[in-house]
Design an enzyme around this catalytic site. Structure first.
Site, PDB file in Angstrom:
ATOM      1  N   LYS A 136      -2.681  21.970  22.233  1.00 13.91           N
ATOM      2  CA  LYS A 136      -1.488  22.575  22.783  1.00 13.91           C
ATOM      3  C   LYS A 136      -0.636  21.501  23.461  1.00 13.91           C
ATOM      4  O   LYS A 136      -1.189  20.448  23.759  1.00 13.91           O
ATOM      5  CB  LYS A 136      -1.856  23.698  23.733  1.00 13.91           C
ATOM      6  CG  LYS A 136      -2.480  23.241  25.046  1.00 13.91           C
ATOM      7  CD  LYS A 136      -2.901  24.430  25.848  1.00 13.91           C
ATOM      8  CE  LYS A 136      -3.409  24.054  27.184  1.00 13.91           C
ATOM      9  NZ  LYS A 136      -2.517  23.424  28.113  1.00 13.91           N
ATOM     10  N   HIS A 228      -5.026  29.852  27.355  1.00 14.20           N
ATOM     11  CA  HIS A 228      -6.408  30.127  27.740  1.00 14.20           C
ATOM     12  C   HIS A 228      -6.621  31.571  28.222  1.00 14.20           C
ATOM     13  O   HIS A 228      -7.530  32.259  27.777  1.00 14.20           O
ATOM     14  CB  HIS A 228      -6.861  29.187  28.862  1.00 14.20           C
ATOM     15  CG  HIS A 228      -6.677  27.733  28.541  1.00 14.20           C
ATOM     16  ND1 HIS A 228      -6.893  27.210  27.299  1.00 14.20           N
ATOM     17  CD2 HIS A 228      -6.283  26.682  29.311  1.00 14.20           C
ATOM     18  CE1 HIS A 228      -6.661  25.908  27.315  1.00 14.20           C
ATOM     19  NE2 HIS A 228      -6.283  25.569  28.525  1.00 14.20           N
ATOM     20  N   LYS A 317      -3.057  25.714  40.633  1.00 12.24           N
ATOM     21  CA  LYS A 317      -3.582  24.362  40.880  1.00 12.24           C
ATOM     22  C   LYS A 317      -3.649  24.112  42.385  1.00 12.24           C
ATOM     23  O   LYS A 317      -2.994  24.808  43.163  1.00 12.24           O
ATOM     24  CB  LYS A 317      -2.638  23.335  40.238  1.00 12.24           C
ATOM     25  CG  LYS A 317      -2.604  23.448  38.717  1.00 12.24           C
ATOM     26  CD  LYS A 317      -2.793  22.095  38.078  1.00 12.24           C
ATOM     27  CE  LYS A 317      -2.814  22.192  36.584  1.00 12.24           C
ATOM     28  NZ  LYS A 317      -4.136  21.908  36.020  1.00 12.24           N
TER      29      LYS A 317
HETATM   30  C1  BG6 Z   1      -5.873  22.333  30.122  1.00 13.43           C
HETATM   31  C2  BG6 Z   1      -4.694  22.348  31.057  1.00 13.43           C
HETATM   32  O1  BG6 Z   1      -5.544  23.000  28.948  1.00 13.43           O
HETATM   33  O2  BG6 Z   1      -6.979  22.954  30.744  1.00 13.43           O
HETATM   34  C3  BG6 Z   1      -5.040  21.679  32.377  1.00 13.43           C
HETATM   35  O3  BG6 Z   1      -3.600  21.655  30.450  1.00 13.43           O
HETATM   36  C4  BG6 Z   1      -6.293  22.279  32.967  1.00 13.43           C
HETATM   37  O4  BG6 Z   1      -3.950  21.784  33.295  1.00 13.43           O
HETATM   38  C5  BG6 Z   1      -7.414  22.319  31.932  1.00 13.43           C
HETATM   39  O5  BG6 Z   1      -6.696  21.512  34.085  1.00 13.43           O
HETATM   40  C6  BG6 Z   1      -8.611  23.073  32.463  1.00 13.43           C
HETATM   41  O6  BG6 Z   1      -9.688  22.952  31.576  1.00 13.43           O
HETATM   42  P1  BG6 Z   1     -11.188  22.924  32.091  1.00 13.43           P
HETATM   43  O7  BG6 Z   1     -12.017  23.055  30.867  1.00 13.43           O
HETATM   44  O8  BG6 Z   1     -11.353  21.612  32.787  1.00 13.43           O
HETATM   45  O9  BG6 Z   1     -11.313  24.087  33.030  1.00 13.43           O
END
Ligand code: BG6
Length: 449
Positions: A136, A228, A317
């Site tokens: 993405k 997600h 965040k």
């Molecule tokens: C990514 C986002 O797709 O997923 C990030 O761009 C985010 O901003 C990340 O931190 C989170 O993924 P995970 O697997 O570390 O929870």
């Protein structure tokens, strides 16, 4: 399992995602003997000075990568360079003594990937069964995603394209279907008659780190909710296929997405909330930035099975803790609080069921207790990227996001994106380290009111 010889071309190998997630995943799979015996990784780089060993200093034992990866120096903007790449791929196949399946993994911004896709097509590298693995963002809104998909369709057939959403590959996302369908106490009650609300929440401790330019163009809604969290929602709501028909999962996810819309379509702002952590504007050097680092949105489904059940998706965040979970709240009986099923996606993968139980001893009252399932140290939970790579190699598409799903997710959010693009005063500010549940409290109360 016996696989075809494989050549994996990584464009963007020096990038953060490739170094943090992709390369360690391949290295581990290689060491565990899970990948094709004949696998050659080609890391494309413009600079002649980059060596594989520079990219994997953080991996404890990178022996597999060191022996299976080569750098290929090329200028990705030049047509002629792709002929050289094609020739080199043929040389590898000669070494293998057999034709190989070819995977092109692009981890570069969309404006960079467009011409690359054109040139892969023009040089014949998209032909046959070549696979295109994409990270993405898949567009920034409905119009741009439609345009992007049409563009890719000029060169690759949809079944050649593997769009990664690594949340779908997380162990508990995989487990969701099993928990839902294989346990009669959940299966029979997986509908609006029993379930009062669904919350899918991903709170992150990390802030935007060094990704100021990316985040300024993206924001939490596009970075997390469009992909997600909507995918997790689709998995939660969809009609499950039979266990021997898992290839139907993307179709079922799509059908679930088609039924979703904002909880208040006429007034998108009522169905959503956005916030920004204090200090963000200084971090990105834009004192007027209205980009959200926290977003919550409530949806509803028109599927009769789910009518009237609010589905809230929220992410932020710079919050107190990292925690992604799906919370299923059951309808209360009488004035007693509800039962709740919590699927913990990451970290602490597992499940919790909040139940009513008798207080210990002679006290006749009841109280909430938690039944907990956790994976232990001996359970190997493969990191999501291992699953993604392996499934792409073996052409298992059930974890990848199809074109129509992308379009549906943008369609759902379109009214909100338009509302948020207008000047408004609905952005609130929160302190880094805030608690996600606190931020969500007023939002859910306002919607209910
Ligand atoms: C990514 C986002 O797709 O997923 C990030 O761009 C985010 O901003 C990340 O931190 C989170 O993924 P995970 O697997 O570390 O929870």
């Amino acid at each position: 399992m016996k696989y075809k010889p494989t050549i994996l071309v990584i464009v963007g190998i020096t990038g953060d995602l490739s170094r943090r997630k992709l390369l360690p995943a391949i290295n581990h799979l290689g060491q565990a003997g899970e990948v094709p015996e004949q696998l050659q990784i080609l890391g494309v780089s413009r600079s002649p000075d980059i060596e594989v060993k520079h990219l994997i200093t953080h991996i404890e034992d990178p022996s597999y990568l060191l022996s299976h990866t080569e750098m290929f120096q090329m200028d990705l903007t030049q047509h002629a360079e792709y002929a050289r790449l094609a020739k080199y791929i043929e040389e590898i196949e000669e070494r293998f003594g057999a034709p190989a399946q070819r995977l092109f993994y692009l981890s570069v911004p969309p404006q960079v990937s467009r011409p690359i896709i054109d040139l892969l097509g023009a040089s014949g590298l998209a032909a046959g069964d070549a696979k295109l693995l994409l990270e993405k963002p898949f567009g920034t809104d409905l119009a741009s995603a439609t345009e992007l998909i049409n563009h890719i369709n000029n060169h690759f057939r949809p079944e050649q394209v593997y769009r990664i959403d690594h949340f779908l590959a997380k162990e508990m996302a995989q487990n969701l279907l099993v928990v839902r369908e294989e346990n009669i106490l959940f299966k029979r009650a997986w509908n609006k008659d029993f379930i009062e609300r669904i919350d899918i929440v991903a709170s992150e401790q990390l802030d935007i780190e060094g990704r100021a330019a990316f985040y300024e163009q993206t924001g939490a809604l596009r970075d997390f909710i469009q992909n997600h969290l909507l995918q997790l929602a689709a998995l939660t709501l969809m009609d499950a296929p039979d266990p021997d028909e898992l290839q139907m999962v993307p179709e079922r996810r799509l059908a679930a997405l088609k039924q979703l819309r904002l909880a208040s379509v006429d007034d998108p702002l009522r169905a959503a909330r956005r916030g920004q952590y204090e200090g963000y504007r200084e971090q990105v050097g834009n004192p007027a930035s209205a980009v959200e680092t926290f977003a919550a949105v409530t949806l509803e489904s028109d599927d009769p099975r789910w009518q009237g059940v609010p589905i809230t998706l929220a992410t932020g965040k710079a919050l107190k803790e990292k925690r992604s979970e799906i919370r299923i709240t059951y309808r209360p009986e009488g004035d007693k609080g509800s039962n709740e099923l919590v699927l913990r996606i990451d970290p602490g993968e597992g499940m919790e069921l909040h139940l009513w139980a008798k207080r210990p001893g002679y006290d006749p009252r009841i109280e909430q207790r938690t039944l907990r399932m956790e994976y232990g140290q001996n359970d190997h939970l493969p990191p999501a990227y291992e699953r993604v790579i392996l499934d792409a190699i073996r052409s298992d598409r059930s974890l990848f996001v199809a074109n129509d799903e992308i379009l549906e997710t943008w369609r759902i959010l379109d009214p909100l994106q338009r509302a948020w693009s207008m000047p408004g005063d609905d952005l609130f500010f929160y302190k880094p380290g805030s608690d996600m549940n606190e931020l969500l409290k007023d939002f859910t109360a306002a919607l209910a009111g």
